[in-house]
Scaffold this motif. Structure first.
Motif, mmCIF file in Angstrom:
data_model
loop_
_atom_site.group_PDB
_atom_site.id
_atom_site.type_symbol
_atom_site.label_atom_id
_atom_site.label_comp_id
_atom_site.label_asym_id
_atom_site.label_seq_id
_atom_site.Cartn_x
_atom_site.Cartn_y
_atom_site.Cartn_z
ATOM 1 N N ARG A 136 31.283 -21.783 -4.307
ATOM 2 C CA ARG A 136 30.227 -22.716 -4.704
ATOM 3 C C ARG A 136 30.428 -24.073 -4.026
ATOM 4 N N ARG A 139 29.283 -23.704 -0.405
ATOM 5 C CA ARG A 139 27.820 -23.681 -0.273
ATOM 6 C C ARG A 139 27.234 -25.082 -0.424
ATOM 7 N N PRO A 456 27.887 -16.837 -3.985
ATOM 8 C CA PRO A 456 27.489 -18.244 -3.954
ATOM 9 C C PRO A 456 27.175 -18.728 -2.542
ATOM 10 N N TYR A 460 23.254 -21.148 -3.989
ATOM 11 C CA TYR A 460 23.980 -21.915 -5.005
ATOM 12 C C TYR A 460 23.261 -21.879 -6.347
#
Length: 490
Positions: A136, A139, A456, A460
């Motif tokens: 995450r 991203r 991810p 996101y």
């Protein structure tokens, strides 16, 4: 420090019992004990205990609790959402945002001896919590770079991973073995939360054995002290975590706990909202499921922001309805997901830290008989452990709250497989449901019996999926990139 100086230190603080068995120890154990004592600030420890005991005697009255002011709470569904998101993404692109992960806990309640971040909840990808969260971050770095036309290598979100003594070696090894999950090695900084000695109620430090002091972690609120400590990074470090962030110009911090499988790490919307609000500290909240859900809520206690535990709120207040919204008045469930300015952590907390009361837990602490040296396993509590919670700074802040959707952002992993709630099964289900919802919100058709997991790195929070509109997802499983997703569409 020499033995003589240690003795003087103990005499000055009335803790000479710690050397009761010193002369019976071999050289290695003597040195270990002296090193442990050397690192203890007995004046601070005594002050913490006295303040904690005093706070216990002064519980708030029922009418001391009031809901947070309406102007301090905004919803993620606000029409300002896009503006907040863009402001947060700009701050990330300008290398002003860092992330702190509180990952000191072990997965004992999950049946694992590993750090909780290494737990695999059973996703098709078999990703651990650490990997989900790292991707995450990656991203968001990519999204921020694209927004400002930068190369992704120009955008750096430092990930400060707070471990505990027992979890640090395993955590660091796991990150190295997995090549830091694709993040830049230099952006991952490990630091260690502190410990406090276990005490009798009259302030005597307890020996766990003839050669060691009984200690316990200082709670997730120990992050504040650890951020200021050079030794939290390594014994030889010349900088504290906050020194590093300050030197590199990072102004804003997102902090969260490792056990939330849906956490939007480095969330641009939350960061932008908090910056826009001009606050030192922000917190995400979710609506309570019902009046008696076993969760703390953020409210005012004696006119100051605080987390009020569910056991502290009388039924009439827990069930009170806000006449303007029709919802529970005490509705802002705390999920340990916070924003800070670096300045607040670096400059402001030290000014009021001495006023924060630690929480006391009375425990059965294994020890030794000071007369005989025999091991003692008490049958009733014989001492106290003290810990600080991360929300204990709230009374000293101008707090802003962002209400988010539980199904989007909060799925805690607390209990063993098969338990009633907050289990690996519920975490797995929530992550998969969110992936499916992202596809449906972008116009895809997907059958109820298809399970799909979007990396991810693919999306996101649902962005970049417009090409699925009007398409049918004919196969499930783990989707690692956009090209693979396209092969699953009809």
């Amino acid at each position: 420090m020499s033995l003589e100086s240690i003795q003087q230190k103990l005499e000055a603080s009335n803790q000479t019992q710690l050397l009761t068995f010193y002369n019976q120890l071999d050289d290695a154990h003597k040195q270990s004990l002296l090193s442990q004592i050397e690192g203890m600030d007995f004046e601070r420890i005594d002050s913490i205990l006295k303040l904690a005991l005093e706070a216990e005697k002064q519980p708030p009255s029922d009418n001391a609790f009031t809901p947070p002011p309406q102007d301090s709470v905004k919803s993620v569904h606000s029409n300002e959402h896009t503006s907040w998101y863009n402001q947060g993404l700009d701050a990330i692109a300008e290398n002003k945002v860092a992330v702190i992960l509180m990952a000191g806990g072990q997965g004992t309640r999950l049946g694992s001896s590993n750090p909780k971040g290494m737990y695999d909840v059973g996703l098709p990808s078999q990703k651990t919590l650490f990997e989900l969260q790292a991707q995450r971050i990656a991203r968001v770095e990519q999204l921020a770079a694209e927004k400002q036309g930068k190369n992704v290598n120009e955008v750096n979100i430092p990930w400060l991973v707070m471990t505990s003594g027992p979890t640090r070696p395993t955590t660091e090894t796991f990150f190295k073995q997995n090549n830091y999950f694709g993040l830049k090695h230099e952006n991952v900084i490990f630091f260690e939360q502190g410990v406090l000695p276990c005490l009798t109620e009259d302030g005597q430090v307890i020996l766990s054995s003839k050669s060691s002091v009984a200690v316990a972690p200082d709670g997730n609120g120990g992050v504040y002290n650890a951020l200021h400590s050079k030794k939290s990074i390594s014994p030889s470090s010349t900088q504290s975590p906050l020194d590093i962030l300050t030197e590199k110009g990072y102004e804003y911090i997102h902090a969260y706990c490792v056990d939330n499988s849906l956490c939007k790490v480095a969330d641009p919307t939350f960061i932008g909202y908090s910056i826009h609000s001009g606050v030192d500290c922000g917190a995400k909240v979710v609506q309570k499921r019902d009046a008696h859900e076993s969760v703390g809520v953020i409210a005012l206690r004696d006119s100051k922001f605080s987390v009020v535990e569910y056991s502290e709120i009388p039924n009439n207040l827990a069930e009170m309805i806000d006449k303007d919204t029709g919802k529970l008045a005490f509705n802002a469930a705390n999920i340990a997901n916070h924003f800070y300015t670096t300045k607040f952590l670096r400059d402001d907390i030290p000014k009021f830290e001495h006023k924060i009361a630690y929480h006391i837990a009375r425990k059965k602490i294994p020890t030794v008989d000071l007369k005989t040296g025999a091991e003692v396993k008490p049958e009733s509590p014989n001492g106290v452990k003290m810990e600080l919670f991360i929300f204990d700074v709230f009374p000293f802040t101008n707090l802003s709250l962002l209400e988010v959707e539980r199904s989007d952002e909060f799925s805690p992993l607390k209990n063993a497989p098969g338990s009633k709630a907050d289990t690996p099964e519920t975490s797995r289900k929530d992550v998969l449901n969110l992936s499916k919802r992202y596809l449906k919100e972008n116009g895809a058709v997907i059958a109820d019996d298809i399970e799909i997991e979007l990396s991810p790195l693919v999306s996101y929070e649902g962005e970049g999926l417009s090409f699925v509109s009007g398409k049918e997802v004919v196969k499930g499983g783990y989707v690692k990139d956009v090209d693979q997703l396209k092969t699953l569409l009809n």
